[in-house]
Design an enzyme around this catalytic site. Structure first.
Site, PDB file in Angstrom:
ATOM      1  N   GLY A  69       0.760  -1.232   0.000  1.00  0.00           N
ATOM      2  CA  GLY A  69       0.000   0.000   0.000  1.00  0.00           C
ATOM      3  C   GLY A  69       0.791   1.282   0.000  1.00  0.00           C
ATOM      4  O   GLY A  69       1.948   1.324  -0.393  1.00  0.00           O
ATOM      5  N   SER A  70       0.137   2.297   0.497  1.00  0.00           N
ATOM      6  CA  SER A  70       0.564   3.686   0.402  1.00  0.00           C
ATOM      7  C   SER A  70       1.842   3.993   1.163  1.00  0.00           C
ATOM      8  O   SER A  70       2.097   3.450   2.240  1.00  0.00           O
ATOM      9  CB  SER A  70      -0.565   4.566   0.950  1.00  0.00           C
ATOM     10  N   THR A  71       2.605   4.926   0.610  1.00  0.00           N
ATOM     11  CA  THR A  71       3.809   5.405   1.284  1.00  0.00           C
ATOM     12  C   THR A  71       3.481   6.104   2.595  1.00  0.00           C
ATOM     13  O   THR A  71       4.359   6.255   3.449  1.00  0.00           O
ATOM     14  CB  THR A  71       4.603   6.372   0.382  1.00  0.00           C
TER      15      THR A  71
END
Length: 141
Positions: free
Chosen positions: A64-66
């Site tokens: 997923g997202s940073t």
């Protein structure tokens, strides 16, 4: 029965001790873990409803997202971060979060993650690149 230490590669340094909480699924910290409590809130994830605070969080890899890196950092700042993280392969998001949050983190272990059952007390000694399990937990490095 004492288990031989598990060797691995340190991603971050430090030493963390706690009970294992393990997931066979990848983990995304963004939107999956409550920043104030450490409770896993991702609906449908096998860890939903469990708390990661002070535990040794064992999972294959991140996803997923940073923004997940900053969630790990936020958990540490709020005192509800995992005591340590163990992965099959630590990808950049988890590595960055562990570095920012000063959370001991290791991967490439000499034993499968499944050899660390939920509730087992372990010491992650990233400085020595080993995990002490069961009867070895009380021993000094």
């Amino acid at each position: 029965m004492t288990q031989a230490p598990i060797e691995g590669r340190a991603i971050t340094d430090g030493r963390g001790e706690g009970e294992v909480i393990r997931s066979s699924e990848p983990v995304s910290f963004y939107g999956a873990v409550d920043l104030d409590t450490g409770e896993f809130i991702e609906e449908g994830h096998e860890l939903e409803g469990h708390n990661v605070a002070g535990k040794v969080l064992v999972f294959p890899r991140g996803k997923g997202s940073t923004v997940g890196s900053y969630v790990l950092y936020g958990l540490a700042k709020n005192g509800v971060a995992p005591a340590a993280i163990l992965n099959e392969e630590t990808e950049t998001i988890v590595a960055t979060g562990a570095i920012l949050g000063e959370i001991p983190c290791m991967d490439s272990l000499s034993a499968p993650l499944s050899s660390l059952p939920d509730g087992e007390r372990v010491v992650v000694d990233a400085d020595a690149e080993r995990v002490l399990v069961d009867g070895d937990v009380g021993e000094e490095p």
